[in-house]
Scaffold this motif. Structure first.
Motif, PDB file in Angstrom:
ATOM      1  N   PHE A   3       0.844  -1.188   0.000  1.00 38.03           N
ATOM      2  CA  PHE A   3       0.000   0.000   0.000  1.00 38.03           C
ATOM      3  C   PHE A   3       0.887   1.249   0.000  1.00 38.03           C
ATOM      4  O   PHE A   3       1.956   1.267   0.611  1.00 38.03           O
ATOM      5  N   ASP A   4       0.431   2.265  -0.714  1.00 33.29           N
ATOM      6  CA  ASP A   4       1.121   3.568  -0.714  1.00 33.29           C
ATOM      7  C   ASP A   4       2.610   3.435  -1.026  1.00 33.29           C
ATOM      8  O   ASP A   4       3.464   4.063  -0.389  1.00 33.29           O
ATOM      9  N   VAL A   5       2.922   2.600  -2.017  1.00 37.66           N
ATOM     10  CA  VAL A   5       4.319   2.411  -2.386  1.00 37.66           C
ATOM     11  C   VAL A   5       4.870   3.701  -2.989  1.00 37.66           C
ATOM     12  O   VAL A   5       4.197   4.401  -3.746  1.00 37.66           O
ATOM     13  N   GLN A   6       6.087   4.027  -2.626  1.00 41.25           N
ATOM     14  CA  GLN A   6       6.750   5.227  -3.125  1.00 41.25           C
ATOM     15  C   GLN A   6       7.653   4.870  -4.304  1.00 41.25           C
ATOM     16  O   GLN A   6       8.373   3.871  -4.265  1.00 41.25           O
ATOM     17  N   PHE A   7       7.610   5.697  -5.333  1.00 43.24           N
ATOM     18  CA  PHE A   7       8.452   5.449  -6.495  1.00 43.24           C
ATOM     19  C   PHE A   7       9.918   5.705  -6.149  1.00 43.24           C
ATOM     20  O   PHE A   7      10.265   6.740  -5.579  1.00 43.24           O
ATOM     21  N   GLU A   8      10.776   4.739  -6.498  1.00 41.83           N
ATOM     22  CA  GLU A   8      12.210   4.880  -6.273  1.00 41.83           C
ATOM     23  C   GLU A   8      12.889   5.123  -7.615  1.00 41.83           C
ATOM     24  O   GLU A   8      12.938   4.243  -8.464  1.00 41.83           O
ATOM     25  N   ASP A   9      13.409   6.315  -7.783  1.00 39.22           N
ATOM     26  CA  ASP A   9      14.053   6.700  -9.039  1.00 39.22           C
ATOM     27  C   ASP A   9      15.525   6.284  -8.980  1.00 39.22           C
ATOM     28  O   ASP A   9      16.403   7.060  -8.620  1.00 39.22           O
ATOM     29  N   ARG A  10      15.774   5.021  -9.324  1.00 38.02           N
ATOM     30  CA  ARG A  10      17.138   4.490  -9.223  1.00 38.02           C
ATOM     31  C   ARG A  10      17.366   3.487 -10.334  1.00 38.02           C
ATOM     32  O   ARG A  10      16.432   2.990 -10.958  1.00 38.02           O
ATOM     33  N   ASP A  11      18.629   3.215 -10.597  1.00 37.06           N
ATOM     34  CA  ASP A  11      18.996   2.209 -11.593  1.00 37.06           C
ATOM     35  C   ASP A  11      19.721   1.061 -10.908  1.00 37.06           C
ATOM     36  O   ASP A  11      20.759   1.255 -10.267  1.00 37.06           O
ATOM     37  N   LYS A  12      19.148  -0.114 -11.022  1.00 33.26           N
ATOM     38  CA  LYS A  12      19.774  -1.309 -10.460  1.00 33.26           C
ATOM     39  C   LYS A  12      19.499  -2.484 -11.383  1.00 33.26           C
ATOM     40  O   LYS A  12      18.379  -2.641 -11.889  1.00 33.26           O
ATOM     41  N   LEU A  13      20.505  -3.307 -11.606  1.00 32.50           N
ATOM     42  CA  LEU A  13      20.376  -4.488 -12.458  1.00 32.50           C
ATOM     43  C   LEU A  13      20.553  -5.743 -11.606  1.00 32.50           C
ATOM     44  O   LEU A  13      21.466  -5.827 -10.794  1.00 32.50           O
ATOM     45  N   THR A  14      19.648  -6.721 -11.812  1.00 32.69           N
ATOM     46  CA  THR A  14      19.680  -7.953 -11.025  1.00 32.69           C
ATOM     47  C   THR A  14      19.417  -9.148 -11.930  1.00 32.69           C
ATOM     48  O   THR A  14      18.487  -9.123 -12.742  1.00 32.69           O
ATOM     49  N   LEU A  15      20.218 -10.203 -11.788  1.00 36.69           N
ATOM     50  CA  LEU A  15      19.952 -11.440 -12.507  1.00 36.69           C
ATOM     51  C   LEU A  15      18.849 -12.217 -11.800  1.00 36.69           C
ATOM     52  O   LEU A  15      18.890 -12.391 -10.578  1.00 36.69           O
ATOM     53  N   VAL A  16      17.876 -12.681 -12.562  1.00 40.75           N
ATOM     54  CA  VAL A  16      16.760 -13.460 -12.016  1.00 40.75           C
ATOM     55  C   VAL A  16      17.041 -14.928 -12.309  1.00 40.75           C
ATOM     56  O   VAL A  16      17.003 -15.362 -13.456  1.00 40.75           O
ATOM     57  N   THR A  17      17.309 -15.696 -11.263  1.00 41.81           N
ATOM     58  CA  THR A  17      17.734 -17.086 -11.444  1.00 41.81           C
ATOM     59  C   THR A  17      16.702 -18.109 -10.985  1.00 41.81           C
ATOM     60  O   THR A  17      16.945 -19.305 -11.043  1.00 41.81           O
TER      61      THR A  17
END
Length: 440
Positions: A226-240
């Motif tokens: 609920f009421d999630v705040q937008f995070e203006d960031r760049d992050k890369l993650t491998l989905v395994t």
């Protein structure tokens, strides 16, 4: 690498098309790439004419961008040609020309059209989304396509060289075949109704849907906030892992080559059937690359509309059967078993998939029916009178849903049997001959 950019739609496109054309311009200006922009219609309702006007206006604004409007009549001509001479061609063509809701078939259409555009990759955005900065003026003008173009087709070891975490068990010589992110905005309102009362209901639902018990709380707590705040960031993650909450959404994704081997499940109104390709690749040790450049997902009315919600929960019921059955394929040993295969998706892998899917008809129908009955009796009916009516309707139709699912799986085997020849034929067809450039 040549790619194509798709927006499949069953609604008006003015907002999304005016937003996403900016990604095409970005690719042109920063990478000198000419990427065709294709809108694929699901039906021939009245709004299709309005969509055509929107695209005509965009063509005037961006005369150097190739814009294609794939209406259903053009698609029919294309599929007539494509399946001519293909084994089981008429049956398969009927899958692709049917205008009912089918998430897996939508992705399969994009796959074939990509090949007929001479491309090796596709970018997909959905028509109820737009670029985040077109909705939120205080965020950076960033484009998901930047990461897609940077990393699709690259070796995983290049990520490690850039300091991105790569688990030891991942083969660093493998190529990155899927790059994508998620949505920001209103999350599914049906689920939100239940979350307002108790997350325990959602955990129970996800257990019945077939997610791993140990992963459910983490997935749901991350996805449904609920009421999630937008995070203006760049992050890369491998989905395994198939059960990773960072699996990209199908409306914010790009795929390289993988679609040439793995058609998705053509499941009638089956939610998430278009994730088969991604889940299979992940289980085989071909992780997706997740980025944090979300797209904005439109808000939908909270009014309780029986027909819409009834169709949604029919889709949930179909998904429960699909994901529980196909989930049996994605065991811990599947990657070890095929780790020595050099081809992206080898013949032994394809044979394993077809054999596994053909075994579904031997599974206990009583167990499959009972699972959907539990969704009705433990989730919907106890909640309130309105959702109770949806639950009662599920109970009335549950055997029909299972029979329909069995038919979906048989069609999937038929696609897997013929996909190599279909893809080969698609590569010989120039889709532009059916449209003559932009079809004014």
């Amino acid at each position: 690498m040549k790619s194509a950019y798709f927006i499949p739609t069953n609604r008006k496109i003015e907002r999304c098309a005016n937003s996403y054309i900016k990604e095409i311009v970005y690719a042109k200006e920063n990478y000198s790439l000419d990427i065709p922009f294709i809108v694929v219609e699901t039906n021939d309702f009245d709004f299709v004419k309005e969509n055509h006007k929107v695209l005509a206006n965009l063509k005037k604004q961006y005369p150097n961008v190739e814009i294609i409007h794939m209406t259903t009549d053009i698609q029919k001509k294309y599929f007539d040609k494509l399946f001519e001479g293909i084994e089981s061609g008429e049956q398969i063509k009927n899958i692709f020309t049917n205008t009912e809701s089918n998430y897996g078939t939508t992705m399969n259409k994009i796959s074939l059209l990509t090949c007929s555009l001479g491309a090796e990759a596709f970018h997909r955005r959905d028509s109820d989304t737009c670029l985040i900065f077109d909705e939120m003026s205080d965020v950076r003008n960033v484009y998901p396509i930047e990461y897609e173009l940077k990393y699709l087709g690259k070796r995983i070891k290049e990520l490690a060289d850039k300091g991105i975490s790569v688990p030891n068990e991942v083969n660093k010589d493998k190529e990155i075949t899927v790059v994508g992110g998620n949505y920001f905005g209103e999350w599914n309102l049906d689920v939100k109704d239940f979350a307002r009362k108790s997350f325990e209901i959602i955990y129970k639902l996800y257990e019945l849907l077939g997610f791993e018990k140990d992963s459910i709380k983490e997935i749901c707590d991350e996805a449904f906030r609920f009421d999630v705040q937008f995070e203006d960031r760049d992050k890369l993650t491998l989905v395994t892992s198939v059960n990773d909450g960072l699996n990209p959404d199908c409306g914010n994704v790009a795929v390289y080559k993988l679609f040439e081997y793995l058609p998705n499940v053509p499941g009638k109104n089956t939610l998430a059937a278009d994730y088969f390709m991604f889940d299979t690749a992940t289980a085989l040790g071909l992780p997706s690359l997740h980025h944090t450049r979300t797209v904005f997902h439109e808000y939908h009315s909270e009014r309780f509309e029986f027909e819409r919600k009834n169709r949604y929960w029919y889709g949930v019921a179909k998904f429960a059967d699909y994901f529980n059955n196909y989930g049996t394929i994605y065991n811990d040993n599947i990657n070890d078993e095929f780790s020595s295969e050099k081809k992206l998706i080898s013949e032994p892998i394809m044979n394993m998939l077809k054999e596994s899917i053909s075994e579904f008809e031997n599974l206990s129908k009583d167990e499959r029916i009972d699972r959907i009955k539990q969704i009705a009796s433990q989730v919907l009916i106890p909640f309130d009178e309105s959702y109770g009516k949806i639950g009662e309707n599920l109970l009335k139709n549950v055997e029909g849903y299972i029979n329909e699912a069995d038919d979906d799986y048989k069609k999937h085997i038929m696609l897997l049997d013929n996909w190599n020849s279909i893809i080969s034929k698609a590569k010989t067809i120039d889709i532009r001959k059916f449209i003559g450039g932009f079809n004014e």
